[in-house]
Motif scaffolding. Structure first.
Motif, PDB file in Angstrom:
ATOM      1  N   MET A  55       0.767  -1.228   0.066  1.00 29.75           N
ATOM      2  CA  MET A  55      -0.067   0.187   0.130  1.00 29.75           C
ATOM      3  C   MET A  55       0.637   1.039  -0.039  1.00 29.75           C
ATOM      4  SD  MET A  55      -3.417  -0.753   0.275  1.00 29.75           S
ATOM      5  CE  MET A  55      -2.519  -2.047  -1.141  1.00 29.75           C
ATOM      6  N   GLY A  56       1.661   1.630   0.886  1.00 24.24           N
ATOM      7  CA  GLY A  56       2.804   2.379   0.492  1.00 24.24           C
ATOM      8  C   GLY A  56       3.794   2.641  -0.684  1.00 24.24           C
ATOM      9  N   LEU A  57       3.687   1.739  -1.185  1.00 28.21           N
ATOM     10  CA  LEU A  57       4.168   1.529  -3.073  1.00 28.21           C
ATOM     11  C   LEU A  57       3.236   1.969  -3.541  1.00 28.21           C
ATOM     12  CD1 LEU A  57       7.043  -1.326  -3.146  1.00 28.21           C
ATOM     13  CD2 LEU A  57       7.109   0.687  -2.338  1.00 28.21           C
ATOM     14  N   ILE A  58       2.638   1.514  -3.586  1.00 25.90           N
ATOM     15  CA  ILE A  58       1.141   2.064  -4.132  1.00 25.90           C
ATOM     16  C   ILE A  58       0.906   3.307  -4.073  1.00 25.90           C
ATOM     17  CG2 ILE A  58      -1.835   2.203  -4.943  1.00 25.90           C
ATOM     18  CD1 ILE A  58      -1.395  -1.344  -4.943  1.00 25.90           C
ATOM     19  N   SER A  59       0.756   4.106  -2.954  1.00 27.32           N
ATOM     20  CA  SER A  59       1.044   5.678  -2.248  1.00 27.32           C
ATOM     21  C   SER A  59       1.278   6.587  -3.425  1.00 27.32           C
ATOM     22  CB  SER A  59       0.530   5.489  -1.041  1.00 27.32           C
ATOM     23  OG  SER A  59      -0.245   7.135  -0.436  1.00 27.32           O
ATOM     24  N   PHE A  60       2.688   6.024  -2.965  1.00 33.32           N
ATOM     25  CA  PHE A  60       4.120   6.837  -3.621  1.00 33.32           C
ATOM     26  C   PHE A  60       4.136   7.097  -5.278  1.00 33.32           C
ATOM     27  CE2 PHE A  60       8.081   6.366  -5.844  1.00 33.32           C
ATOM     28  CZ  PHE A  60       8.635   7.297  -5.471  1.00 33.32           C
TER      29      PHE A  60
END
Length: 204
Positions: free
Chosen positions: A126-131
């Motif tokens: 989820m953090g990478l998708i947000s980035f």
């Protein structure tokens, strides 16, 4: 360019003054009139010099003032642009650091139990998708389909899927999981190289 401009103005001012005296000399002194001993005549000479040269010199002064004001404004604009670029670089560096922190947490997944590993992988994904979805204005390359960050997200998702499919607290390193981990390492290496190249290019 600044030195050349001031040199040109100085030359023009000197020529103006020189031409003023030269015309007076040609009109009076060269005709055999000589130098006058009359204060009135010298006063008239001063009026002549001032009347001819002052408007021209005032115009030159106006040009100089305008040029200096332009250079000052240009310098301030360049300074402001440097500040904007520095702030932008700081934001980009901060976002890259967040991605590195996420990858650091992923690297510790093999030491975790199955349920905890799944949770860490989900948060990381989820953090990478947000980035990737919220930083298009900072990183135009994120708009390119199949970029290294999209590939990294896919590799993390693949590992998480395998972890979910396994039962029990202990994770078994199957050939499929081993292949997925190796693919993740390759993707994370590509991301690190891309980050390094990007930051170096923007430091120049």
């Amino acid at each position: 360019m600044t030195k050349g401009f001031f040199l040109a103005v100085s030359v023009i001012a000197t020529l103006v003054l020189g031409l003023t005296f030269y015309l007076y000399y040609q009109k009076f002194y060269a005709c055999g009139l000589g130098l006058s001993n009359s204060r009135e005549t010298w006063g008239q000479f001063g009026d002549y010099v001032g009347g001819v040269s002052n408007p021209i010199l005032s115009f030159i002064t106006l040009l100089l003032t305008g040029y200096i004001a332009f250079k000052v404004a240009q310098s301030e604009e360049e300074k402001e642009n440097r500040e904007v670029r520095r702030h932008l670089f700081d934001l980009q560096f901060s976002e890259f650091k967040n991605v590195l922190d996420i990858m650091g947490r992923i690297n510790g997944v093999p030491d975790l139990a199955q349920r905890e590993a799944v949770s860490v992988l989900y948060v990381a994904e989820m953090g990478l998708i947000s980035f990737a979805s919220s930083n298009n204005f900072l990183f135009p390359f994120l708009n390119t389909e199949g970029n290294v960050y999209e590939i990294l997200i896919e590799r993390v998702r693949a590992i998480r899927k395998i972890y979910i499919e396994q039962e029990g607290p202990d994770v078994v390193l199957t050939p499929e999981l081993d292949q997925a981990i190796n693919a993740y390492w390759a993707a994370s290496t590509a991301v690190r190289i891309h980050m390094q190249d990007f930051l170096q290019s923007h430091l120049r």
